[in-house]
Motif scaffolding. Sequence first.
Motif, mmCIF file in Angstrom:
data_model
loop_
_atom_site.group_PDB
_atom_site.id
_atom_site.type_symbol
_atom_site.label_atom_id
_atom_site.label_comp_id
_atom_site.label_asym_id
_atom_site.label_seq_id
_atom_site.Cartn_x
_atom_site.Cartn_y
_atom_site.Cartn_z
ATOM 1 N N ARG A 57 0.973 -1.349 0.151
ATOM 2 C CA ARG A 57 0.029 -0.084 -0.005
ATOM 3 C C ARG A 57 0.973 1.387 -0.167
ATOM 4 O O ARG A 57 0.678 2.328 -0.790
ATOM 5 N N ASP A 91 -3.426 1.294 7.772
ATOM 6 C CA ASP A 91 -5.019 0.897 7.538
ATOM 7 C C ASP A 91 -4.801 -0.674 6.808
ATOM 8 O O ASP A 91 -5.974 -1.495 7.134
ATOM 9 N N GLU A 92 -4.077 -0.755 5.767
ATOM 10 C CA GLU A 92 -3.943 -1.956 4.945
ATOM 11 C C GLU A 92 -3.395 -3.103 5.819
ATOM 12 O O GLU A 92 -3.809 -4.398 5.706
ATOM 13 N N SER A 95 -6.346 -4.495 7.960
ATOM 14 C CA SER A 95 -7.285 -4.992 7.197
ATOM 15 C C SER A 95 -6.901 -6.437 7.040
ATOM 16 O O SER A 95 -7.730 -7.484 7.169
ATOM 17 N N PHE A 96 -5.500 -6.770 6.416
ATOM 18 C CA PHE A 96 -4.997 -7.987 6.151
ATOM 19 C C PHE A 96 -4.813 -8.861 7.519
ATOM 20 O O PHE A 96 -4.808 -10.031 7.185
ATOM 21 N N ALA A 98 -7.083 -8.938 10.163
ATOM 22 C CA ALA A 98 -8.257 -9.282 10.436
ATOM 23 C C ALA A 98 -8.629 -10.442 9.429
ATOM 24 O O ALA A 98 -9.285 -11.190 9.715
ATOM 25 N N LYS A 99 -8.334 -10.369 8.135
ATOM 26 C CA LYS A 99 -8.705 -11.292 7.097
ATOM 27 C C LYS A 99 -8.108 -12.384 7.425
ATOM 28 O O LYS A 99 -8.673 -13.432 7.187
ATOM 29 N N ASP A 103 -5.153 -9.628 15.118
ATOM 30 C CA ASP A 103 -5.440 -7.977 15.181
ATOM 31 C C ASP A 103 -3.948 -7.501 15.890
ATOM 32 O O ASP A 103 -3.110 -8.478 16.265
#
Length: 200
Positions: A57, A91-92, A95-96, A98-99, A103
């Motif tokens: 990112r 942020d990226e 997000s990844f 969480a995927k 955490d």
Amino acid sequence: MIPALRQDRGQAFPIYVVMVAGLLFLAFAFFAVGQASATRNGAQGAADSAALAAAQRAREELGLRFPGVLTAPGGLDDIFKDEGFVAAARDEAVSFGAKNHADLLPGGWQPHPGRTGQFEFTVTVQTQYTVGRSVIPGTEQDHAKASATAVIELRCGLPPGSGGDNAPAPPPVTITCDGQDVPVDPLPKLEKIFTVKLVD
């Protein structure tokens, strides 16, 4: 003679019970070790993907500013100085993580300059899931943690006399990437300008 054989069999039965119980315990213990290993692997995979996603990112964000940096007074030397790209990278990473069911830990986000022409993102995550129940007490509450560092590295430089002298310079016709002259119009793909990789 027959009563003696029956007596021997009766004495052997408790030994068999103990042996079977021991084997079952070992089987459950190996299973618990496997559960813990799988959880650790999951945490490491989540950390790796989060760190790489952050660096990728950042590469996208830096790609947007790259044309302007070519004519800036500091040239490409200043590309990592304005760290506006860091927020989007974080942020990226979140997000990844969480995927991958993990955490970011408090203090688990550490962006920092690396060597000249590099910027690093170190991520530490904790799995959202636990090891689970096993014969080892307390594992049902244990989460796995892991860290990973990804680096984004500038592969290109300006030709002599372009920027870097605290005065704006005319737009260069080419840049040098990995020792080769590359036209700037059209701008090369970001993969040509920046390398993204995991580091130890």
